[in-house]
Design an enzyme around this catalytic site. Sequence first.
Site, short mmCIF file in Angstrom:
data_model
loop_
_atom_site.label_atom_id
_atom_site.label_comp_id
_atom_site.label_asym_id
_atom_site.label_seq_id
_atom_site.Cartn_x
_atom_site.Cartn_y
_atom_site.Cartn_z
N GLU A 237 0.82 -1.20 0.00
CA GLU A 237 0.00 0.00 0.00
C GLU A 237 0.86 1.26 0.00
O GLU A 237 0.56 2.23 -0.71
CB GLU A 237 -0.93 0.00 1.22
CG GLU A 237 -2.06 -1.01 1.14
CD GLU A 237 -3.04 -0.72 0.01
OE1 GLU A 237 -3.26 0.47 -0.31
OE2 GLU A 237 -3.57 -1.67 -0.55
N TYR B 204 -6.89 6.09 4.62
CA TYR B 204 -7.04 5.19 3.47
C TYR B 204 -6.17 3.95 3.63
O TYR B 204 -6.63 2.82 3.46
CB TYR B 204 -6.69 5.92 2.16
CG TYR B 204 -6.73 4.98 0.98
CD1 TYR B 204 -7.93 4.72 0.33
CD2 TYR B 204 -5.58 4.32 0.55
CE1 TYR B 204 -7.98 3.82 -0.73
CE2 TYR B 204 -5.62 3.42 -0.50
CZ TYR B 204 -6.83 3.18 -1.14
OH TYR B 204 -6.87 2.29 -2.18
N ASP C 118 -11.38 5.43 -3.09
CA ASP C 118 -10.26 6.10 -3.75
C ASP C 118 -10.76 6.71 -5.06
O ASP C 118 -11.98 6.75 -5.32
CB ASP C 118 -9.11 5.12 -3.98
CG ASP C 118 -9.44 4.02 -5.00
OD1 ASP C 118 -10.61 3.95 -5.47
OD2 ASP C 118 -8.54 3.23 -5.33
N CYS D 230 -13.58 0.79 -15.71
CA CYS D 230 -14.16 2.14 -15.61
C CYS D 230 -13.07 3.18 -15.40
O CYS D 230 -13.16 4.04 -14.53
CB CYS D 230 -15.17 2.17 -14.47
SG CYS D 230 -16.37 3.52 -14.58
N CYS E 203 -16.27 -0.70 -21.07
CA CYS E 203 -17.44 -1.39 -20.53
C CYS E 203 -17.63 -2.77 -21.14
O CYS E 203 -17.71 -3.78 -20.42
CB CYS E 203 -18.69 -0.55 -20.75
SG CYS E 203 -18.50 1.20 -20.37
N CYS F 75 -17.94 -5.44 -18.08
CA CYS F 75 -18.31 -4.77 -16.84
C CYS F 75 -19.61 -5.36 -16.27
O CYS F 75 -20.63 -5.41 -16.96
CB CYS F 75 -18.49 -3.27 -17.06
SG CYS F 75 -19.12 -2.41 -15.59
#
Length: 305
Positions: free
Chosen positions: A45, A130, A148, A196, A202, A207
């Site tokens: 992270e 976060y 995010d 996205c 898509c 999606c």
Amino acid sequence: MTEAAAHLPDDADAVRAALIEWYQADHREYPWRQTDDAYEILVSEVMSQQTQLDRVVDAWEAFLDEWPTAGKLAAADRADVVGFWTDHSLGYNNRAKYLHEAAGQVVAEYDGTFPETPTELQELMGVGPYTANAVASFAFNNGDAVVDTNVKRVLYRTLDVPDEDDTFAAVASELMADDESRVWNNAIMELGGVACGKQPRCDESGCPWRAWCHAYEVGDFTAPDVPTQPDFEGSRRQMRGRVISTLREFDALSLDELGPRVRVDYAPDGEYGREWLRGLLSDLEDDGLVETEADSEETLARLRT
């Protein structure tokens, strides 16, 4: 009905199930997705902040080869950790410093065992809301909904959520499947990263939310402004990294010895001269990475140990 609930489709359970099924069927195989070790996830992270994930893989694996546990990292020389960061062009060297200090906290304050909640994880140096939530989610399945840039884009387009941080957070929380923060947060971030993005894919990505997506229905794929990462080449981030790399090789250097090693066009009184270099050193002093010593004749810079 709450404002958040008002943005959810009537068949929200089907929305949740479709996303998880899509993610579990096929997703990018980053190595930190194959572990629930809190230390390994924290390293991923921190490295991933404003750095493309594909660039992080080699650095993450090499870092864990060098310092496989929080205890090993805590015992390391901080200059070596910062030097690793610089050598792998991860930028923002203070992140290496904070990661080193967080490992020390885990050892000294938590007996080597990571705290498990977002609130407790925020007590670690350099770990904000976060990152704390991500570690709690991916290591302990004990997090809240991650929000995010990718998640905001998905919610804005799919559910027509207004560009308001509080509303994004509320809708994300309402939508997240109960007690499934690990798979849910991975899945919705994957949706934003693969299907996205700024340029939506898509149909190509299959999606799973096309049936519910407002943007897909009306053909308008605008989204909130997304901050762009500044160019690394020639940036102050790159120059700070060069300062650190150079000082690792020498006990101490004067400004005019250090400057040409940082920029080939260094000129003491020029645009990239002593005042410019003092600015870089000041930033690095604020981060606790270097120290300077001035006498009547010159200023010396060295790594802080």
